[in-house]
Design a protein around this motif. Sequence first.
Motif, mmCIF file in Angstrom:
data_model
loop_
_atom_site.group_PDB
_atom_site.id
_atom_site.type_symbol
_atom_site.label_atom_id
_atom_site.label_comp_id
_atom_site.label_asym_id
_atom_site.label_seq_id
_atom_site.Cartn_x
_atom_site.Cartn_y
_atom_site.Cartn_z
ATOM 1 N N ASP A 53 -13.176 94.619 -32.126
ATOM 2 C CA ASP A 53 -14.608 94.812 -32.406
ATOM 3 C C ASP A 53 -15.101 96.070 -31.700
ATOM 4 O OD1 ASP A 53 -17.260 94.586 -33.027
ATOM 5 O OD2 ASP A 53 -17.585 92.656 -32.034
ATOM 6 N N PRO A 54 -14.734 97.258 -32.227
ATOM 7 C CA PRO A 54 -15.105 98.507 -31.541
ATOM 8 C C PRO A 54 -16.607 98.709 -31.422
ATOM 9 C CG PRO A 54 -14.175 98.957 -33.708
ATOM 10 C CD PRO A 54 -13.943 97.509 -33.434
ATOM 11 N N GLY A 55 -17.382 98.210 -32.394
ATOM 12 C CA GLY A 55 -18.825 98.393 -32.342
ATOM 13 C C GLY A 55 -19.448 97.710 -31.139
ATOM 14 N N SER A 56 -19.091 96.455 -30.907
ATOM 15 C CA SER A 56 -19.615 95.723 -29.753
ATOM 16 C C SER A 56 -19.056 96.288 -28.448
ATOM 17 C CB SER A 56 -19.255 94.240 -29.865
ATOM 18 O OG SER A 56 -19.854 93.668 -31.012
ATOM 19 N N PHE A 57 -17.830 96.764 -28.485
ATOM 20 C CA PHE A 57 -17.165 97.259 -27.286
ATOM 21 C C PHE A 57 -17.919 98.442 -26.684
ATOM 22 C CE2 PHE A 57 -13.995 99.669 -24.916
ATOM 23 C CZ PHE A 57 -13.279 98.685 -24.261
ATOM 24 N N VAL A 58 -18.492 99.313 -27.506
ATOM 25 C CA VAL A 58 -19.120 100.537 -26.987
ATOM 26 C C VAL A 58 -20.624 100.384 -26.790
ATOM 27 C CG1 VAL A 58 -17.340 101.971 -28.050
ATOM 28 C CG2 VAL A 58 -19.489 101.567 -29.284
ATOM 29 N N GLU A 59 -21.206 99.224 -27.101
ATOM 30 C CA GLU A 59 -22.637 99.021 -26.896
ATOM 31 C C GLU A 59 -22.943 98.912 -25.407
ATOM 32 O OE1 GLU A 59 -24.037 95.666 -29.034
ATOM 33 O OE2 GLU A 59 -23.764 96.578 -31.017
ATOM 34 N N HIS A 60 -23.829 99.776 -24.934
ATOM 35 C CA HIS A 60 -24.195 99.742 -23.521
ATOM 36 C C HIS A 60 -25.388 100.658 -23.317
ATOM 37 C CE1 HIS A 60 -23.793 99.067 -19.275
ATOM 38 N NE2 HIS A 60 -23.621 100.355 -19.026
ATOM 39 N N ASP A 61 -26.335 100.233 -22.478
ATOM 40 C CA ASP A 61 -27.551 101.020 -22.279
ATOM 41 C C ASP A 61 -27.353 102.188 -21.319
ATOM 42 O OD1 ASP A 61 -29.022 99.489 -24.012
ATOM 43 O OD2 ASP A 61 -29.683 98.081 -22.465
ATOM 44 N N GLY A 62 -26.476 102.020 -20.314
ATOM 45 C CA GLY A 62 -26.275 103.071 -19.327
ATOM 46 C C GLY A 62 -25.061 103.910 -19.643
ATOM 47 N N LEU A 63 -24.301 104.247 -18.605
ATOM 48 C CA LEU A 63 -23.082 105.042 -18.777
ATOM 49 C C LEU A 63 -21.890 104.108 -18.956
ATOM 50 C CD1 LEU A 63 -21.441 107.715 -18.645
ATOM 51 C CD2 LEU A 63 -21.361 107.401 -16.156
ATOM 52 N N LEU A 64 -21.132 104.329 -20.020
ATOM 53 C CA LEU A 64 -19.921 103.563 -20.275
ATOM 54 C C LEU A 64 -18.718 104.476 -20.073
ATOM 55 C CD1 LEU A 64 -18.465 100.996 -21.235
ATOM 56 C CD2 LEU A 64 -18.713 101.836 -23.581
ATOM 57 N N VAL A 65 -17.805 104.064 -19.192
ATOM 58 C CA VAL A 65 -16.583 104.818 -18.921
ATOM 59 C C VAL A 65 -15.423 104.116 -19.609
ATOM 60 C CG1 VAL A 65 -15.044 105.735 -17.141
ATOM 61 C CG2 VAL A 65 -17.513 105.528 -16.682
ATOM 62 N N VAL A 66 -14.701 104.842 -20.472
ATOM 63 C CA VAL A 66 -13.550 104.285 -21.173
ATOM 64 C C VAL A 66 -12.325 105.092 -20.769
ATOM 65 C CG1 VAL A 66 -12.525 103.673 -23.388
ATOM 66 C CG2 VAL A 66 -15.011 103.586 -23.102
ATOM 67 N N ASP A 67 -11.379 104.434 -20.105
ATOM 68 C CA ASP A 67 -10.175 105.095 -19.597
ATOM 69 C C ASP A 67 -9.049 105.001 -20.616
ATOM 70 O OD1 ASP A 67 -8.851 106.486 -17.520
ATOM 71 O OD2 ASP A 67 -7.854 104.648 -16.890
ATOM 72 N N GLU A 68 -8.349 106.115 -20.864
ATOM 73 C CA GLU A 68 -7.224 106.223 -21.803
ATOM 74 C C GLU A 68 -7.676 105.976 -23.238
ATOM 75 O OE1 GLU A 68 -4.741 107.621 -20.843
ATOM 76 O OE2 GLU A 68 -4.369 107.151 -18.750
#
Length: 403
Positions: A53-68
């Motif tokens: 579920d990539p859409g829900s995974f990237v939902e965030h109000d502040g800063l989202l850090v995704v490693d690799e």
Amino acid sequence: MEEAWEDTRVVLVNGARQVGKSTLTRLVVAGRDPEPVLRLLDDPAVLRSAQTDPGSFVEHDGLLVVDEIQLAPELLSSIKLEVDLDPRPGRYLLTGSSRLLALRDLPDALPGRMESVELWPFSQGEIDGGPDRFVDAAFQHGPGLAFSSRLRRRDYLDRAAAGGFPEAIRRTSRRRAAFFDSYLATLIERDVLQLATIERHSELIKLLSLLAGRISGLYVPAAIAKQSGLPRTTLIRYVELLAAVFLIKLIPAWSPGSTGRAIGTPKLAFVDSGIASSLIGQDSARLGEPGGASGPVLENFVAMEIARQLTWNDVRARQFHFRTKDKVEVDVVLETPDGRLIGIEVKAGTAVRSEDLSGLRALERLAGDRFVAGYILYTGQQTLPFGPRIRALPIEALWRSAP
């Protein structure tokens, strides 16, 4: 990176494995308010969530850090949608171990929305605490740049053979070889296979050793394909993959424009000289022996130190090499957007001969008033003048000079 956050929605920290991307990212975001959310795609459970579920995974109000991020490139479409709906800067910080544009199934590279920051193995200035501003100093001071050094030839060979990976620097020479072997095996088994299907992995290891033997030489696919036994199309594809995972770099040729004597063949370089030395089986002692590869390895070492500096020095310049059909050459050419040029020739010896000047003088004639200065970086210890605009400098000037 801090500057990019001020005006860019997505920042990507891209670079080879084991250069400290994750560590740097954690240090930079520490203490930010609100606290950033950190998601590590190396965790199988986190990766499954991203893929399901990539859409829900990237939902965030502040800063989202995704490693690799290269493990789940499908996230980029969802990130694109998010930043188009909410264009505030500093929304996402991504890290990756392969150049995202090399991913064949990449849906969108976020044009205009993402800024990439490349992180390299440590430079010598980062290791020693030097200013690492040679490029800025060269364009500012030209032939007035001067430096004296206490380092000797063996010191430079030690540095070149160690390279810039933090883990390799900490180890002894014998244990360093084990790190490089493990690093290459992991890189091919993981990162390369994420980019493409390779049926025979052993071919890549053999090709890497062959390329290391041609370090600082011209990249001629037909000749390398013949020597390796690979089809030319396969050879080109493999080289693209090795560049995508930050193992090798092709340095383009500089041309004076419409005239003609310069050739357009790129030059082959390894991002880390320590890996190249390990692949050809030469430690610093062996490099320095008669018949050792001190010349090409030190040239590669210098070229990659300059490449690192170009990512942070104030002067904007592109890196080239220069070679004519008569085999007159300059190892490194730096050209600014307004056409000013710096030429750099690298010599492993402690003395400068008259024939060592031929390439820089040819470049000076071609460039005319655009030629700022030419430098011979050598293993000697003092600055020596060779005409109004050409100087010999100790190699250490690379990481000790400041504007």
